[in-house]
Design an enzyme around this catalytic site. Sequence first.
Site, mmCIF file in Angstrom:
data_model
loop_
_atom_site.group_PDB
_atom_site.id
_atom_site.type_symbol
_atom_site.label_atom_id
_atom_site.label_comp_id
_atom_site.label_asym_id
_atom_site.label_seq_id
_atom_site.Cartn_x
_atom_site.Cartn_y
_atom_site.Cartn_z
ATOM 1 N N TRP A 138 16.538 15.084 25.246
ATOM 2 C CA TRP A 138 17.039 13.744 24.903
ATOM 3 C C TRP A 138 17.240 13.621 23.403
ATOM 4 O O TRP A 138 18.232 13.037 22.940
ATOM 5 C CB TRP A 138 16.105 12.658 25.421
ATOM 6 C CG TRP A 138 15.993 12.623 26.917
ATOM 7 C CD1 TRP A 138 14.863 12.835 27.656
ATOM 8 C CD2 TRP A 138 17.049 12.378 27.857
ATOM 9 N NE1 TRP A 138 15.148 12.728 28.992
ATOM 10 C CE2 TRP A 138 16.478 12.448 29.142
ATOM 11 C CE3 TRP A 138 18.414 12.105 27.738
ATOM 12 C CZ2 TRP A 138 17.227 12.255 30.308
ATOM 13 C CZ3 TRP A 138 19.163 11.911 28.891
ATOM 14 C CH2 TRP A 138 18.569 11.984 30.152
ATOM 15 N N ASP A 191 13.018 6.634 20.203
ATOM 16 C CA ASP A 191 13.312 6.551 21.629
ATOM 17 C C ASP A 191 11.960 6.558 22.341
ATOM 18 O O ASP A 191 11.275 7.575 22.355
ATOM 19 C CB ASP A 191 14.169 7.758 22.040
ATOM 20 C CG ASP A 191 14.438 7.801 23.540
ATOM 21 O OD1 ASP A 191 13.906 6.949 24.286
ATOM 22 O OD2 ASP A 191 15.192 8.708 23.967
ATOM 23 N N LYS A 194 11.634 3.919 33.329
ATOM 24 C CA LYS A 194 10.445 4.769 33.347
ATOM 25 C C LYS A 194 9.177 3.902 33.451
ATOM 26 O O LYS A 194 8.401 4.050 34.369
ATOM 27 C CB LYS A 194 10.343 5.624 32.085
ATOM 28 C CG LYS A 194 11.326 6.757 31.754
ATOM 29 C CD LYS A 194 12.331 7.149 32.695
ATOM 30 C CE LYS A 194 13.139 8.389 32.405
ATOM 31 N NZ LYS A 194 14.005 8.410 31.255
HETATM 32 C C1 LIG Z 1 15.271 9.055 30.718
HETATM 33 C C2 LIG Z 1 15.349 9.166 29.246
HETATM 34 C C3 LIG Z 1 16.543 8.921 28.555
HETATM 35 C C4 LIG Z 1 17.847 8.578 29.256
HETATM 36 O O1 LIG Z 1 17.801 7.300 29.705
HETATM 37 P P1 LIG Z 1 19.121 6.617 30.362
HETATM 38 O O2 LIG Z 1 18.688 5.191 30.433
HETATM 39 O O3 LIG Z 1 19.326 7.266 31.672
HETATM 40 O O4 LIG Z 1 20.251 6.829 29.438
HETATM 41 C C5 LIG Z 1 16.523 9.005 27.186
HETATM 42 N N1 LIG Z 1 15.395 9.320 26.512
HETATM 43 C C6 LIG Z 1 14.236 9.574 27.145
HETATM 44 C C7 LIG Z 1 13.017 9.922 26.364
HETATM 45 C C8 LIG Z 1 14.169 9.506 28.536
HETATM 46 O O5 LIG Z 1 13.029 9.758 29.170
#
Ligand SMILES: *Cc1c(COP(=O)(O)O)cnc(C)c1O
Length: 358
Positions: A101, A170, A194
């Site tokens: 990511w 993030d 998540k």
């Molecule tokens: C799942 C995830 C993403 C992607 O998320 P989307 O909402 O599907 O774009 C980005 N960063 C991390 C750390 C993730 O776990």
Amino acid sequence: MKKINFCSGPAILDSSVIANAGKALIDFNKTGLSLLEISHRSIEFVEVMEKTKQLVKELLDVNDDYEVLFLHGGASLQFCMIPFNLLDDSGHALYSITGQWAGNALKEAQLFGKALAIHDSSDKNFNYIPTIEWVDSYNSASYLHITSNNTIYGTQWSTLPTVGIPLIADMSSDIFSRKIKVSDFDLIYAGAQKNMGPAGVCMVIIKKEILGKVNRKIPTMLDYQTHINHKSMFNTPPVFAIYTSMLTLEWLKSVGGIEYIEKVNEEKARLLYAELDKNALFEPMVKGKDRSLMNITFRGKDENIEKKFKEVCKENGVVGLDGYRTVGGFRASIYNAMSIEKVSIFVSLLQDFEAKHG
Ligand SMILES: *Cc1c(COP(=O)(O)O)cnc(C)c1O
């Protein structure tokens, strides 16, 4: 049989949250209407939006220098919105590459200016968090971007860094799982699916003063200022995802907030890692302080063991345990809604498996 669902995302929510979300689909707040068929500009929904924002502010202790936004496009759209709003053609940004990511975020930033990786743990398939070797030239960077928890690899910054430049994180897979100091960050974002709610909404906590400093024109929908001005209602927001996130945050508050859930999360991870460290048939993929408390990655001693264990999981209602395809093995995602009891049942399963096949 009640399943034990270790899915990494969209992930489990507390059963009370699912039940109450279900009720709102039939009859929202005794309006006689479904949540899905009322205007997002109705008093009822505006209240939901405000309450969700308030809960975020309360649970994470967010001060008024920041705005809490709920946006479409997932965490992945933030990979582009962040540099679009904060990185000039002539500037440079820093990225900590601790997983896929993070790598995706860097790639997007390179479309808008100079973006550099300050370190990269791909040499060991991202099974550790590298240290930051700060050099002078970094001080003029627009920001440093980190991924607080690496969902795919099972690593996590045990101590979040503080740097002399704007810090962006993030936190998709560990938001609301542990205490953080929001004031150390200029922007935090998290896809809800998540640890916060269903798919369809991304939360952004942004320090208002960082905006308005780049020279490019920004399309209306990609401009954070639009969403600040319109209180996340510039266009139709993802009402169901926001409502269900609100229910999750109410649940989190009712069980004792972040202080409480952090202890539960530490205990769940301790139980599972302790078993994996001593079980002769399995091996955790991450060692030491970089271990994630949210996503626990491990493999079996050999292919045959993995195959047999998958059968045992199936027989016992354990689902969502497959490792990511570039990592293999297993991954147990134990976000806030996973109970200690379920982790304990899974630990017993690992113990019984060792007794039978060891
Ligand atoms: C799942 C995830 C993403 C992607 O998320 P989307 O909402 O599907 O774009 C980005 N960063 C991390 C750390 C993730 O776990």
